[in-house]
Design a protein around this motif. Structure first.
Motif, short mmCIF file in Angstrom:
data_model
loop_
_atom_site.label_atom_id
_atom_site.label_comp_id
_atom_site.label_asym_id
_atom_site.label_seq_id
_atom_site.Cartn_x
_atom_site.Cartn_y
_atom_site.Cartn_z
N ILE A 1 6.55 4.92 -0.74
CA ILE A 1 6.68 4.18 0.38
C ILE A 1 5.47 3.41 0.10
CG2 ILE A 1 6.40 4.24 2.62
CD1 ILE A 1 9.35 5.71 2.37
N SER A 2 4.61 4.55 0.34
CA SER A 2 2.54 4.36 0.27
C SER A 2 2.34 3.64 -0.67
CB SER A 2 2.71 5.58 -0.16
OG SER A 2 0.85 5.66 -0.22
N ALA A 3 3.25 4.30 -2.16
CA ALA A 3 2.30 2.57 -3.47
C ALA A 3 3.15 1.15 -2.63
CB ALA A 3 2.97 3.53 -4.29
N LEU A 4 4.39 1.32 -2.35
CA LEU A 4 4.63 0.29 -1.97
C LEU A 4 4.64 -0.42 -0.62
CD1 LEU A 4 7.81 -2.00 -2.14
CD2 LEU A 4 8.66 -0.76 -0.65
N THR A 5 3.64 -0.09 0.16
CA THR A 5 2.68 -0.27 1.28
C THR A 5 1.74 -1.01 1.16
OG1 THR A 5 3.96 1.19 2.72
CG2 THR A 5 1.56 0.00 3.25
N SER A 6 0.79 -0.17 -0.27
CA SER A 6 -0.22 -0.24 -0.93
C SER A 6 0.08 -2.21 -1.67
CB SER A 6 -0.87 0.50 -1.24
OG SER A 6 -2.42 -0.27 -2.66
N ALA A 7 1.23 -1.74 -2.53
CA ALA A 7 1.37 -3.24 -3.47
C ALA A 7 1.82 -4.76 -2.02
CB ALA A 7 2.41 -3.00 -3.60
N LEU A 8 2.07 -4.22 -1.09
CA LEU A 8 3.13 -4.75 -0.26
C LEU A 8 0.90 -5.97 0.55
CD1 LEU A 8 5.97 -4.61 1.56
CD2 LEU A 8 5.09 -6.75 0.16
N GLU A 9 0.71 -5.46 0.71
CA GLU A 9 -1.10 -4.92 1.08
C GLU A 9 -1.53 -6.09 0.23
OE1 GLU A 9 -2.43 -1.18 2.65
OE2 GLU A 9 -0.68 -1.49 4.59
N ASN A 10 -1.57 -5.59 -0.84
CA ASN A 10 -2.70 -5.64 -1.98
C ASN A 10 -2.12 -7.62 -2.18
OD1 ASN A 10 -4.64 -4.57 -2.69
ND2 ASN A 10 -3.31 -3.30 -3.93
N VAL A 11 -0.84 -8.09 -2.24
CA VAL A 11 -0.06 -9.36 -1.91
C VAL A 11 -0.25 -10.11 -0.33
CG1 VAL A 11 1.69 -10.72 -1.76
CG2 VAL A 11 1.69 -8.82 -3.39
N ALA A 12 -0.47 -9.52 0.72
CA ALA A 12 -1.21 -10.32 1.71
C ALA A 12 -2.45 -10.01 1.68
CB ALA A 12 -1.02 -9.20 2.72
N LEU A 13 -3.39 -9.82 1.23
CA LEU A 13 -4.89 -9.93 1.20
C LEU A 13 -4.70 -11.41 -0.04
CD1 LEU A 13 -6.24 -6.52 1.25
CD2 LEU A 13 -6.18 -8.12 3.15
#
Length: 104
Positions: free
Chosen positions: A53-65
């Motif tokens: 879940i942490s990896a998924l959250t990080s991936a989504l944050e990177n797309v958002a940024l």
């Protein structure tokens, strides 16, 4: 496909040059989410699920940024150069998007 602009979209978006890369990243994220679902279904150890879940959250944050960066460089800069009420609207939209990202 229409190219008519609406108040919150334009005919071309800042991310358009990286669209294929964004779609590929989102496809991987979708796979990660399915993997987490499978882990829960298979009664995987809690910490292992939380790690994913942490990896998924990080991936989504990177797309958002990335999208935010593209928006600032393309949409906001373009509106600022044109001036007028659209410039203020784009800056306000960007500020609100940043606030939502910070809260998440």
């Amino acid at each position: 496909m229409t190219t008519e602009a609406t108040p919150h979209t334009e005919a071309t978006h800042g991310y358009i040059s990286d669209k294929a890369r964004y779609l590929a990243r989102l496809k991987r994220i979708e796979g990660q989410a399915r993997g987490i679902h499978r882990m829960v279904d298979e009664d995987t150890y809690c910490i292992d699920i939380l790690t994913q879940i942490s990896a998924l959250t990080s991936a989504l944050e990177n797309v958002a940024l990335g999208l935010l960066d593209d928006h600032l460089k393309h949409c906001v800069v373009g509106a600022a150069k044109a001036g007028g009420p659209e410039a203020e609207q784009k800056i306000n939209e960007a500020s609100q998007a940043i606030a939502r990202l910070v809260k998440s």
